[in-house]
Design an enzyme around this catalytic site. Structure first.
Site: not given
Length: 280
Positions: A38, A107
């Site tokens: 990812c 994030c």
């Protein structure tokens, strides 16, 4: 906030991250989240005394936002009790950074998850020295946290986080940083408009499906394995990159016209309906 706009705080924590490193000891626990495929991996270490986070460190492999959110999260919770730290959310981290681009909210979610995982492990008694850290296979070790120098400086100037119109890459020497199988799909697609497509990965072998591997081998995509992207360079626009050959531990420069980093695609998709995401 626009999809590619970064606040001064994000830039500061990316270029000067706080609390980088690891911890070990009888009162230390860690939390690790993410997946090499990812693009973003975070690990947070906490040292606890009397239910208070006495010290905290992190390691991150990922984009500038991943580094910045990890750094900010450690600053925020150092000195907090475990219960207080558990209340820290991804939106809290983003707000402390004066916001994140919508496509980068995943994030801060990872920073929160890594912190909460570390607290969970501490309370379950998973503390002390971490022998497994030294037993990680060679492939995982080679995706150790490493910032890409110049990444944010060249965003929109030859560096992009997505491929929306392949015509923009016509006849350009294009380098794609492997983050998921989607990267390979895009690399193969780009060969329709340019014969100079390069795929770069720190791994020895790509962990992809046999069908996709067959398509990649039959395409005109050139693959650079055991290679780490270190720096993006150029006069105002992307012109070349510095690459570390992990096998020979040597660096070299590669001239390119475009750089694509499809960071965290799977995680972005998972968060697409999350009402805490920032809007344009």
């Amino acid at each position: 906030m626009k999809s590619t706009e970064y606040s001064e705080k994000v830039l500061d924590h990316f270029k000067n991250p706080r609390n980088v490193g690891t911890l070990s000891g009888a009162n230390v626990a860690s939390g690790r989240v993410g997946n090499p495929t990812c693009g973003d991996i975070m690990e947070i270490f906490i040292e606890v005394k009397d239910e208070v986070i006495k010290d905290i460190k992190f390691k991150t492999f990922g984009c500038g936002s991943a580094v910045a959110t990890s750094s900010m999260a450690t600053v925020m919770v150092k000195g907090m009790t475990l219960d207080e730290a558990l209340k820290v959310t991804k939106k809290d981290v983003a707000n402390e950074l004066d916001g994140l681009p919508p496509i980068k909210m995943h994030c801060s979610n990872l920073a929160e998850e890594a912190l909460h995982e570390a607290i969970k492990n501490y309370r379950e008694g998973k503390v002390g020295v971490f022998p497994d850290q030294e037993k990680k296979d060679e492939e995982e070790e080679k995706v150790t946290p490493m910032n890409i120098k110049g990444e944010l400086d060249y965003l929109g100037k030859g560096l992009s986080y997505n491929v929306t119109n392949i015509e923009e890459f016509r006849d350009k020497r294009t380098l794609l940083l492997y983050t998921s199988e989607e990267t390979i799909e895009k690399a193969i697609e780009l060969t329709k408009v340019t014969g100079r497509v390069i795929l770069l990965s720190p791994q020895k072998t790509l962990q992809i499906s046999s069908e996709l591997k067959k398509r990649l081998n039959q395409s005109d995509v050139k693959t650079l394995l055991e290679s780490q992207l270190l720096e993006v360079m150029g006069e105002g626009e992307v012109e070349k990159v510095k690459i570390l050959n992990l096998d020979e531990d040597e660096t070299y420069e590669l001239f390119i016209d475009a750089l694509v980093i499809l960071q965290g695609i799977k995680l972005v998709n998972q968060c697409a309906d999350d009402d805490t995401l920032f809007s344009e």
